[in-house]
Enzyme design. Sequence first.
Site, mmCIF file in Angstrom:
data_model
loop_
_atom_site.group_PDB
_atom_site.id
_atom_site.type_symbol
_atom_site.label_atom_id
_atom_site.label_comp_id
_atom_site.label_asym_id
_atom_site.label_seq_id
_atom_site.Cartn_x
_atom_site.Cartn_y
_atom_site.Cartn_z
ATOM 1 N N ILE A 146 0.898 -1.156 0.000
ATOM 2 C CA ILE A 146 0.000 0.000 0.000
ATOM 3 C C ILE A 146 0.935 1.203 0.000
ATOM 4 O O ILE A 146 1.861 1.279 0.800
ATOM 5 C CB ILE A 146 -0.983 -0.010 1.207
ATOM 6 C CG1 ILE A 146 -1.869 1.248 1.204
ATOM 7 C CG2 ILE A 146 -0.280 -0.167 2.546
ATOM 8 C CD1 ILE A 146 -3.049 1.191 2.189
ATOM 9 N N SER A 147 0.732 2.119 -0.930
ATOM 10 C CA SER A 147 1.628 3.265 -1.066
ATOM 11 C C SER A 147 1.510 4.167 0.147
ATOM 12 O O SER A 147 0.516 4.130 0.881
ATOM 13 C CB SER A 147 1.271 4.050 -2.322
ATOM 14 O OG SER A 147 1.162 3.179 -3.420
#
Length: 231
Positions: free
Chosen positions: A77-78
């Site tokens: 997940i960025s």
Amino acid sequence: MRGWIIPPPKVPVKTMAEHAIERQRKVRWLEAQGLLESARIRAALLKVPREEFVPREYRDYAYEEVPLPLPGLRATISCPHSYPLFYEPLGLDRGQRFLEIGTGSGYGAAVAREVVGDAGLVVSVEIDPLTHEFAKRNLEHAGYRDVILVLGDGGLGYPAAAPYDRICVTAACADIPPPLIEQLGPGGRAIAPLLEDERQNLTLVTKGPDGLRRKTLCEVLYVALRGAYGD
Ligand code: SAH
């Protein structure tokens, strides 16, 4: 080789209320940094509980500026600031048809769904079956039932729902895969981390009447695109 330092996995202890406070603080910080201006993106970031898109052992780090590992081969997940970093220059807005390549946790798709609203459409393609399942569970659990989730090579896009107004590639590639440019409507915009030598430059592409216009925005660090247009 540069990389992100991932915090150690641990049993989560933060409450929903604590996460909500961190979420509000994060949005204020993004505004102070000049990364967040759109009222719709702001409302979306305030609404979507990012902690519910993070694996349990990393949940307490949900609002820290690091990407966090996800189930799957090379999925993360960025970090929180990457969503306005991509969505602001895209000009993501109400009513648009949006295609995301790299569903990851499903968080980016949830935020986009809040921005485009009921009149818009969100399609997200993920190549890794484990990551796809993870995103599907997260989105269902968070109540996002009309996001179209596709398991497949996002480099090929998703012609069934084309054309798109906005396309967001969340994995690094040599250039925006040609099928994505084809599936972009007139005046449409696409954004992607493009590989140039050892660097990745976040690049905005606009499909105008005279062809493509490109604008390099800043240096970023993303996982590599897989599939037909990947490494
Ligand atoms: N947008 C995500 C973060 C994505 S990380 C989020 O909000 O959580 C990049 C993702 O792209 C990874 O999950 C990786 O598996 C996926 N990916 C890599 N190559 C792909 C391809 N060709 N098609 C679709 N997904 C791809």
